[in-house]
Design a protein around this motif. Structure first.
Motif, short mmCIF file in Angstrom:
data_model
loop_
_atom_site.label_atom_id
_atom_site.label_comp_id
_atom_site.label_asym_id
_atom_site.label_seq_id
_atom_site.Cartn_x
_atom_site.Cartn_y
_atom_site.Cartn_z
N LYS A 13 0.85 -1.19 0.00
CA LYS A 13 0.00 0.00 0.00
C LYS A 13 0.89 1.23 0.00
CE LYS A 13 -4.02 1.98 2.39
NZ LYS A 13 -5.01 1.75 3.48
N LYS A 14 0.81 1.98 -1.08
CA LYS A 14 1.56 3.23 -1.19
C LYS A 14 0.66 4.39 -0.76
CE LYS A 14 3.85 6.33 -4.48
NZ LYS A 14 4.27 6.54 -5.89
N ILE A 15 1.14 5.17 0.20
CA ILE A 15 0.35 6.29 0.72
C ILE A 15 1.16 7.57 0.58
CG2 ILE A 15 -0.92 7.19 2.71
CD1 ILE A 15 -0.90 4.33 3.84
N GLU A 16 0.52 8.60 0.05
CA GLU A 16 1.13 9.93 -0.02
C GLU A 16 0.21 10.89 0.74
OE1 GLU A 16 3.34 10.54 -4.04
OE2 GLU A 16 1.52 9.43 -4.51
N PRO A 17 0.35 10.92 2.06
CA PRO A 17 -0.64 11.62 2.89
C PRO A 17 -0.32 13.06 3.23
CG PRO A 17 0.83 10.38 4.29
CD PRO A 17 1.33 10.21 2.88
N PHE A 18 0.82 13.59 2.74
CA PHE A 18 1.32 14.82 3.34
C PHE A 18 0.77 16.10 2.72
CE2 PHE A 18 4.82 11.68 4.12
CZ PHE A 18 4.46 11.45 5.43
N GLU A 19 -0.32 15.97 1.96
CA GLU A 19 -0.98 17.17 1.44
C GLU A 19 -2.03 17.69 2.42
OE1 GLU A 19 -2.63 16.45 -2.38
OE2 GLU A 19 -0.69 16.08 -3.35
N ARG A 20 -2.60 16.78 3.24
CA ARG A 20 -3.68 17.18 4.14
C ARG A 20 -3.50 16.55 5.52
NH1 ARG A 20 -9.30 15.78 1.50
NH2 ARG A 20 -9.97 16.73 3.47
N PRO A 21 -3.74 17.32 6.58
CA PRO A 21 -3.64 16.75 7.94
C PRO A 21 -4.53 15.53 8.14
CG PRO A 21 -3.80 19.15 8.05
CD PRO A 21 -4.04 18.76 6.61
N LEU A 22 -5.73 15.53 7.52
CA LEU A 22 -6.65 14.41 7.68
C LEU A 22 -6.04 13.12 7.19
CD1 LEU A 22 -9.46 13.26 8.34
CD2 LEU A 22 -10.18 13.93 6.04
N PHE A 23 -5.37 13.16 6.05
CA PHE A 23 -4.73 11.96 5.51
C PHE A 23 -3.59 11.51 6.42
CE2 PHE A 23 -6.03 13.06 0.86
CZ PHE A 23 -7.33 12.72 1.17
N CYS A 24 -2.87 12.46 6.98
CA CYS A 24 -1.78 12.12 7.91
C CYS A 24 -2.34 11.41 9.14
CB CYS A 24 -1.03 13.38 8.34
SG CYS A 24 -0.11 14.20 7.03
N LEU A 25 -3.44 11.92 9.67
CA LEU A 25 -4.06 11.31 10.85
C LEU A 25 -4.49 9.88 10.56
CD1 LEU A 25 -6.19 14.34 12.09
CD2 LEU A 25 -4.47 13.14 13.46
N ARG A 26 -5.13 9.69 9.41
CA ARG A 26 -5.59 8.34 9.05
C ARG A 26 -4.41 7.38 8.92
NH1 ARG A 26 -10.26 9.22 4.37
NH2 ARG A 26 -11.78 10.27 5.70
N THR A 27 -3.34 7.87 8.32
CA THR A 27 -2.17 7.02 8.12
C THR A 27 -1.54 6.64 9.45
OG1 THR A 27 -1.75 8.08 5.98
CG2 THR A 27 0.08 6.88 6.99
N LEU A 28 -1.40 7.60 10.34
CA LEU A 28 -0.80 7.32 11.64
C LEU A 28 -1.65 6.34 12.43
CD1 LEU A 28 1.44 7.84 13.65
CD2 LEU A 28 0.25 9.93 14.37
N ARG A 29 -2.97 6.53 12.41
CA ARG A 29 -3.86 5.58 13.09
C ARG A 29 -3.69 4.18 12.53
NH1 ARG A 29 -8.54 9.12 11.69
NH2 ARG A 29 -8.63 10.76 13.27
N GLU A 30 -3.69 4.09 11.20
CA GLU A 30 -3.63 2.77 10.57
C GLU A 30 -2.33 2.05 10.92
OE1 GLU A 30 -4.89 0.57 6.50
OE2 GLU A 30 -4.35 2.68 6.32
N ILE A 31 -1.22 2.75 10.84
CA ILE A 31 0.07 2.12 11.15
C ILE A 31 0.10 1.65 12.60
CG2 ILE A 31 2.55 2.54 11.40
CD1 ILE A 31 2.35 4.41 8.99
N LYS A 32 -0.31 2.52 13.51
CA LYS A 32 -0.26 2.18 14.93
C LYS A 32 -1.15 0.98 15.25
CE LYS A 32 -0.19 5.48 18.08
NZ LYS A 32 1.16 5.47 18.71
N LEU A 33 -2.34 0.96 14.67
CA LEU A 33 -3.28 -0.12 14.99
C LEU A 33 -2.89 -1.43 14.31
CD1 LEU A 33 -6.59 1.90 14.97
CD2 LEU A 33 -5.53 0.80 16.94
#
Length: 390
Positions: A64-84
């Motif tokens: 899964k390739k993620i490029e989340p750094f355009e929006r804080p919302l995408f960053c939050l989702r990515t951090l949640r997903e990795i941690k969980l």
């Protein structure tokens, strides 16, 4: 986990140092040369999933390739997903995260690669293309509830359970994926420190009525509502509440469950929501068994044979798909239902400790965090987990 699985995971973990670029359908994957991308298998708002082969072990993986750094919302989702995913990595009914490719350095950290277990299909595809026996339905629902028992015991709400987020292989083994919308359950933790939850969770068709009506306060019971919708769909081969908007969604729910009683209406906090419900025509609850057994999609799929649904499945459905969330069965309770007795084994249905609120402090502080702050948190999460594995 078997010895072979452990060796495979260790081999994949050693292979994720970025060394080469692989291009598939004009999407560049900056991944280790130990992986060969075969094809794109999924695309979303902020992520692209490719099927790849880990060459040293000849193991298929999903990257899964993620490029989340355009929006804080995408960053939050990515951090949640990795941690969980890292937290729940050992449960057989939750998608396994083999590794996260370690960034070369913070300055060049612009994309994220999650190396995950590959599953060839999902429950949506299964429902659309297969004739399901009662045993199939039992086994799928059992596995979903078994996974939910674990994450709910950790005070985590998935918030986006739907057939396309439930992966399946050829043996009918099932794994829940996509934890980007998951949150801690502030109700279960008896705290108001978790930031307010939003209405915009879960695909509308699987969204519990309390989300639509109350918006900011709900619990793990919303996942159980989604399970009820999925069980209905497994029985009838058709989404049960395909609402076109939130008002239509509520109308469809009340057409099936009937108008909420005065007692049930007490769980609704919004006066506006109560007025809306009272403005709708009064409905009586329909017979679930008749509805499912005579559903036209079931008739077509079964070619008018084997139409009657197991009454025990209907009993479970009636105890999950309940308007008042406090009256819904929990995952732990549902696992004990007679419908699942063929699979129920308390010794093989683990719980876990609640996740400390501190681990999700970014969800409390998110108004104070910009993309740069969140990028640093994601980077530290990846690097610290690497260090803990080394």
């Amino acid at each position: 986990m078997s010895t072979t699985s452990v060796k495979t995971k260790e081999a994949i973990q050693k292979s994720v140092k970025p060394q080469s670029q692989t291009q598939s359908r004009k999407v560049v994957f900056n991944i280790s040369h130990n992986f060969k991308v075969l094809k794109i298998i999924g695309e979303g708002a902020y992520g692209i999933v490719a099927l790849a082969v880990h060459l040293p072990t000849n193991t298929k993986v999903a990257i899964k390739k993620i490029e989340p750094f355009e929006r804080p919302l995408f960053c939050l989702r990515t951090l949640r997903e990795i941690k969980l995913l890292q937290k729940f990595n050992s449960h057989e009914n939750l998608i396994k995260l083999y590794d996260v490719q370690r960034p070369t350095n913070f300055n060049s950290f612009n994309e994220i690669y999650l190396i995950q277990e590959y599953m060839p299909g999902d429950l949506h595809q299964i429902i659309q293309t297969h004739v399901l026996s009662d045993q199939h339905v039992q086994f799928f629902i059992y596995q979903i509830l078994k996974a939910l028992k674990l994450i709910h015991s950790a005070n985590v709400i998935h918030r986006d359970l739907k057939p396309s987020n439930i992966l399946v292989n050829e043996n009918c083994d099932l794994k829940i994926c996509d934890f980007g919308l998951a949150r801690l359950d502030s109700v279960g933790m008896r705290t108001n420190k978790i930031s307010s939850l939003t209405e915009y969770v879960a695909t509308r068709w699987y969204r519990a009525p309390e989300i639509i009506l109350n918006a900011s306060h709900y619990s793990t019971a919303i996942d159980m509502w989604s399970v009820g919708c999925i069980l209905f769909e497994l029985l009838t081969y058709k989404a049960v509440f395909p609402g076109s908007d939130y008002m239509n969604q509520l109308t469809l729910i009340f057409e099936l469950l009937g108008t909420p009683s005065e007692e049930d209406m007490e769980v609704i906090r919004s006066k506006r929501a109560k007025l809306f419900i009272k403005s709708l025509p009064v409905r009586s609850r329909i017979n679930f068994h008749t509805f499912c057994s005579n559903h036209p999609c079931r008739r077509i799929r079964h070619q008018n044979r084997d139409l009657e649904v197991n009454p025990s499945a209907i009993d479970l459905l009636e105890k999950i798909l309940v308007f008042d969330p406090s009256k819904r069965l929990t995952a732990k309770e549902a696992l004990k239902h007679p419908y699942l007795s063929s699979y129920h084994d308390p010794l093989d249905e683990p719980s876990t400790s609640p996740i400390p609120m501190e681990e999700f402090a970014f969800d409390v502080e998110k108004k104070d965090l910009d993309v740069g702050d969140l990028k640093r948190l994601i980077y530290n999460q990846i690097v610290s987990n690497k260090n803990s594995n080394s």
